[in-house]
Design a protein around this motif. Structure first.
Motif, PDB file in Angstrom:
ATOM      1  N   LEU A 360       0.817  -1.140  -0.030  1.00 53.79           N
ATOM      2  CA  LEU A 360      -0.020   0.025  -0.059  1.00 53.79           C
ATOM      3  C   LEU A 360       0.947   1.105   0.095  1.00 53.79           C
ATOM      4  N   SER A 361       1.677   1.337  -0.884  1.00 53.52           N
ATOM      5  CA  SER A 361       2.694   2.372  -0.937  1.00 53.52           C
ATOM      6  C   SER A 361       2.980   2.806  -2.423  1.00 53.52           C
ATOM      7  N   ILE A 362       3.543   3.910  -2.585  1.00 53.85           N
ATOM      8  CA  ILE A 362       3.983   4.367  -4.104  1.00 53.85           C
ATOM      9  C   ILE A 362       5.499   4.130  -4.395  1.00 53.85           C
ATOM     10  N   VAL A 363       5.588   3.467  -5.493  1.00 52.89           N
ATOM     11  CA  VAL A 363       7.153   3.119  -6.026  1.00 52.89           C
ATOM     12  C   VAL A 363       7.255   4.516  -7.070  1.00 52.89           C
ATOM     13  N   ASP A 364       8.492   5.191  -7.010  1.00 54.12           N
ATOM     14  CA  ASP A 364       8.738   6.093  -7.776  1.00 54.12           C
ATOM     15  C   ASP A 364       9.444   5.354  -9.064  1.00 54.12           C
ATOM     16  N   ALA A 365       9.060   6.252 -10.375  1.00 50.19           N
ATOM     17  CA  ALA A 365       9.883   5.742 -11.508  1.00 50.19           C
ATOM     18  C   ALA A 365      10.089   4.334 -11.743  1.00 50.19           C
ATOM     19  N   PRO A 366       8.951   3.265 -11.870  1.00 45.37           N
ATOM     20  CA  PRO A 366       9.132   1.978 -12.100  1.00 45.37           C
ATOM     21  C   PRO A 366       9.683   1.682 -13.255  1.00 45.37           C
ATOM     22  N   GLU A 367      10.242   0.496 -13.532  1.00 47.16           N
ATOM     23  CA  GLU A 367      10.849   0.187 -15.047  1.00 47.16           C
ATOM     24  C   GLU A 367       9.688  -0.341 -15.839  1.00 47.16           C
ATOM     25  N   LYS A 368       8.466  -0.741 -15.317  1.00 43.68           N
ATOM     26  CA  LYS A 368       7.788  -1.227 -16.322  1.00 43.68           C
ATOM     27  C   LYS A 368       6.239  -1.348 -15.125  1.00 43.68           C
ATOM     28  N   LEU A 369       5.172  -1.541 -16.132  1.00 48.52           N
ATOM     29  CA  LEU A 369       3.888  -2.193 -15.332  1.00 48.52           C
ATOM     30  C   LEU A 369       3.486  -3.101 -16.090  1.00 48.52           C
ATOM     31  N   GLU A 370       3.028  -4.108 -15.183  1.00 49.82           N
ATOM     32  CA  GLU A 370       2.429  -5.604 -15.696  1.00 49.82           C
ATOM     33  C   GLU A 370       1.148  -5.618 -15.438  1.00 49.82           C
ATOM     34  N   LEU A 371       0.543  -7.011 -15.686  1.00 49.72           N
ATOM     35  CA  LEU A 371      -0.991  -7.027 -15.544  1.00 49.72           C
ATOM     36  C   LEU A 371      -1.402  -6.715 -14.131  1.00 49.72           C
ATOM     37  N   ASN A 372      -2.521  -6.026 -14.142  1.00 51.20           N
ATOM     38  CA  ASN A 372      -3.408  -5.827 -12.887  1.00 51.20           C
ATOM     39  C   ASN A 372      -2.670  -4.470 -12.026  1.00 51.20           C
ATOM     40  N   GLU A 373      -1.436  -4.231 -12.553  1.00 49.08           N
ATOM     41  CA  GLU A 373      -0.803  -3.147 -11.806  1.00 49.08           C
ATOM     42  C   GLU A 373      -1.236  -1.765 -12.139  1.00 49.08           C
ATOM     43  N   ILE A 374      -1.250  -0.670 -11.115  1.00 51.73           N
ATOM     44  CA  ILE A 374      -1.824   0.546 -11.391  1.00 51.73           C
ATOM     45  C   ILE A 374      -0.633   1.725 -11.320  1.00 51.73           C
ATOM     46  N   GLY A 375      -0.481   2.445 -12.313  1.00 52.58           N
ATOM     47  CA  GLY A 375       0.698   3.236 -12.374  1.00 52.58           C
ATOM     48  C   GLY A 375       0.127   4.684 -12.638  1.00 52.58           C
ATOM     49  N   ASN A 376       1.293   5.613 -12.618  1.00 49.25           N
ATOM     50  CA  ASN A 376       1.004   6.928 -13.132  1.00 49.25           C
ATOM     51  C   ASN A 376       2.030   7.272 -14.292  1.00 49.25           C
ATOM     52  N   VAL A 377       1.412   7.699 -15.320  1.00 51.36           N
ATOM     53  CA  VAL A 377       2.227   7.862 -16.517  1.00 51.36           C
ATOM     54  C   VAL A 377       2.352   9.301 -17.257  1.00 51.36           C
ATOM     55  N   SER A 378       3.118   9.684 -17.912  1.00 54.26           N
ATOM     56  CA  SER A 378       3.054  10.780 -18.793  1.00 54.26           C
ATOM     57  C   SER A 378       2.868  10.440 -20.426  1.00 54.26           C
ATOM     58  N   LEU A 379       2.023  10.928 -20.846  1.00 57.32           N
ATOM     59  CA  LEU A 379       1.481  10.692 -22.210  1.00 57.32           C
ATOM     60  C   LEU A 379       1.758  11.839 -23.037  1.00 57.32           C
ATOM     61  N   ARG A 380       2.219  11.587 -24.329  1.00 60.66           N
ATOM     62  CA  ARG A 380       2.357  12.750 -25.385  1.00 60.66           C
ATOM     63  C   ARG A 380       1.730  12.208 -26.680  1.00 60.66           C
ATOM     64  N   LEU A 381       0.735  12.915 -27.249  1.00 64.06           N
ATOM     65  CA  LEU A 381      -0.188  12.668 -28.212  1.00 64.06           C
ATOM     66  C   LEU A 381       0.150  13.188 -29.557  1.00 64.06           C
ATOM     67  N   ALA A 382      -0.294  12.544 -30.481  1.00 63.15           N
ATOM     68  CA  ALA A 382       0.271  13.029 -31.961  1.00 63.15           C
ATOM     69  C   ALA A 382      -0.828  14.219 -32.185  1.00 63.15           C
ATOM     70  N   GLU A 383      -1.923  14.228 -31.817  1.00 56.45           N
ATOM     71  CA  GLU A 383      -2.836  15.244 -31.754  1.00 56.45           C
ATOM     72  C   GLU A 383      -3.380  15.825 -30.677  1.00 56.45           C
ATOM     73  N   GLN A 384      -3.977  17.074 -30.789  1.00 53.72           N
ATOM     74  CA  GLN A 384      -4.464  17.740 -29.331  1.00 53.72           C
ATOM     75  C   GLN A 384      -5.922  17.044 -29.175  1.00 53.72           C
ATOM     76  N   LEU A 385      -6.393  16.564 -27.805  1.00 58.33           N
ATOM     77  CA  LEU A 385      -7.532  16.086 -27.525  1.00 58.33           C
ATOM     78  C   LEU A 385      -8.070  17.060 -26.225  1.00 58.33           C
ATOM     79  N   PRO A 386      -9.335  17.324 -26.335  1.00 60.30           N
ATOM     80  CA  PRO A 386     -10.040  18.079 -25.291  1.00 60.30           C
ATOM     81  C   PRO A 386     -10.205  17.095 -24.131  1.00 60.30           C
ATOM     82  N   VAL A 387      -9.460  17.222 -22.914  1.00 63.34           N
ATOM     83  CA  VAL A 387      -9.847  16.427 -21.764  1.00 63.34           C
ATOM     84  C   VAL A 387     -10.137  17.080 -20.461  1.00 63.34           C
TER      85      VAL A 387
END
Length: 431
Positions: A360-387
């Motif tokens: 029940l803790s947060i792991v900074d900068a993980p190398e990967k995400l695997e099945l059933n894991e929850i992570g925070n990511v930064s995404l860059r899009l090829a087009e703009q989206l209204p979010v």
């Protein structure tokens, strides 16, 4: 008061969750006679003297054989005061993705614990997942109180322990309620139990009927992703141009000022049409066709939104991802992001953090995400989206991640979530 409540149930193995859901269906007379007859026959075959109400819920053969819940099952029932959509989610750690799916639209979460065992690690995990999904209210159903002789002291210890954990997750006072129940005997599920004179609160069903639901999606800013542009070009409608879609949030009326995104084009709603005629007003969930006063270049995937409270248009954002695939996610991965009716190419720039369900803790900068894991990511899009931030507008703050190679769904995402509900956790800095 809202006439519809969406709720999700979760609990550890053998906490009696399926029996509790079955009891709710049974006590609200939401079970057909032939279905009840089948359950009674199956219960007799198992050597039971009373109907096994869990069989009303555990529908898969593998679930019945193992006595566990695997898939997410949606159940519908109603009382004179309110209608309910219940997502019965699995309790096993390996089915976390199913729990996330079922709880993603919930307005209230019902967590079960066995009164003999109290709050266990899986209870804490489920509460943390519900907190990160933004589920605003929790009920702790302390089940099987009949097996501890309806002991008030034992119930109080469990309730206080869970309340402290919920507070650490960011739940405010008044948003969490503990109820002593026996799903098997029916104590405090739909009717008050004489066996718990020390408990003065509502039954589970009473609480579900009375609990306020906020925010009301009708009161959110107007959002409608365009699904189809209607141009009949018939003698009767030679110049008709309408934009069809389902309202994701808010309400719309003729005369409203709107903006079309991502272009930023502004116009006024001329009419709100349906197959049954024009409407003076339409709200969340309604499928409509919007006619604007200006001829604009609008296509599928665009979003028509309230001009005075529009979503952010961007080509990059941070989000929480629940990874649903056996394929691993690593930084630099190229994916497709489907949000509303628009799909765009994207790249996972960084894995900022991962939620460790075991500690029940947060792991900074993980190398990967695997099945059933929850992570925070930064995404860059090829087009703009209204979010929107997911906490502001869940329908336009949610998206899915798709594998561009084979079209498989890889993850469910929530815009803007950075595990901020977990107090005392230092989050990674995101540019």
């Amino acid at each position: 008061m809202s006439s519809l409540l969406r709720l999700a149930t979760a609990g550890s193995v053998d906490d009696g969750k399926s029996t509790l859901v079955g009891r709710l269906l049974y006590d609200t007379k939401s079970v057909l006679a032939d279905q009840l007859d089948a359950i009674e026959r199956a219960s007799v075959d198992k050597g039971m003297t009373t109907p096994d109400l869990s069989l009303l819920v555990d529908g898969l053969r593998s679930e019945r054989e193992q006595g566990i819940t695997i898939d997410v099952a949606y159940r519908y029932f109603a009382t004179p005061n309110r209608s309910f959509v219940l997502a019965d989610t699995p309790g096993h750690v390996q089915y976390t993705r199913n729990t996330v799916t079922g709880a993603s639209t919930a307005q209230l979460g019902v967590l079960l614990v066995d009164a003999r065992n109290g709050v266990v690690e899986q209870t804490r995990r489920h509460a943390a997942v519900l907190a990160m999904l933004g589920v605003p209210r929790l009920v702790l159903a302390v089940n099987k109180v009949d097996l501890i002789d309806y002991d008030e002291a034992a119930f109080t210890v469990i309730a206080k322990e869970f309340a402290a954990h919920a507070t650490s997750l960011g739940y405010a006072e008044g948003t969490v309620l503990a109820i002593p129940v026996s799903a098997l005997q029916g104590d405090n599920v739909a009717t008050k139990s004489e066996n718990t004179p020390w408990y003065s609160g509502p039954t589970l069903l009473e609480h579900l009927e009375e609990v306020p639901v906020a925010p009301d999606p009708h009161e959110a800013p107007f959002r409608m992703p365009v699904q189809y542009v209607i141009r009949p070009r018939t003698p009767e409608y030679p110049d008709y141009r309408g934009y069809a879609g389902q309202i994701a949030a808010g309400t719309v009326r003729p005369g409203d000022e709107v903006v079309v995104l991502p272009q930023g084009l502004k116009s006024t709603v001329e009419s709100v049409d349906t197959a049954d005629g024009s409407l003076d007003e339409a709200g969340t969930g309604k499928s409509i066709t919007v006619v604007l006063s200006d001829d604009l270049d609008i296509t599928r995937g665009d979003v028509i939104a309230a001009a005075d409270n529009a979503p952010k248009v961007t080509d990059e954002f941070t989000a929480a991802l629940c990874w649903l695939s056996s394929k691993q996610l690593e930084p630099g991965a190229r994916v497709l992001v489907k949000q509303g009716t628009r799909t765009v190419q994207a790249m996972v720039e960084e894995l900022n953090a991962r939620f460790d369900e075991q500690t029940l803790s947060i792991v900074d900068a993980p190398e990967k995400l695997e099945l059933n894991e929850i992570g925070n990511v930064s995404l860059r899009l090829a087009e703009q989206l209204p979010v929107d931030d997911y906490t502001v507008s869940p329908r336009t703050g949610a998206f899915i991640v798709i594998d561009p190679k084979d079209g498989d769904t890889l993850a469910a995402g929530l815009v803007g979530h950075r595990f901020s509900q977990l107090k005392g956790v230092t989050e990674p800095e995101v540019a």
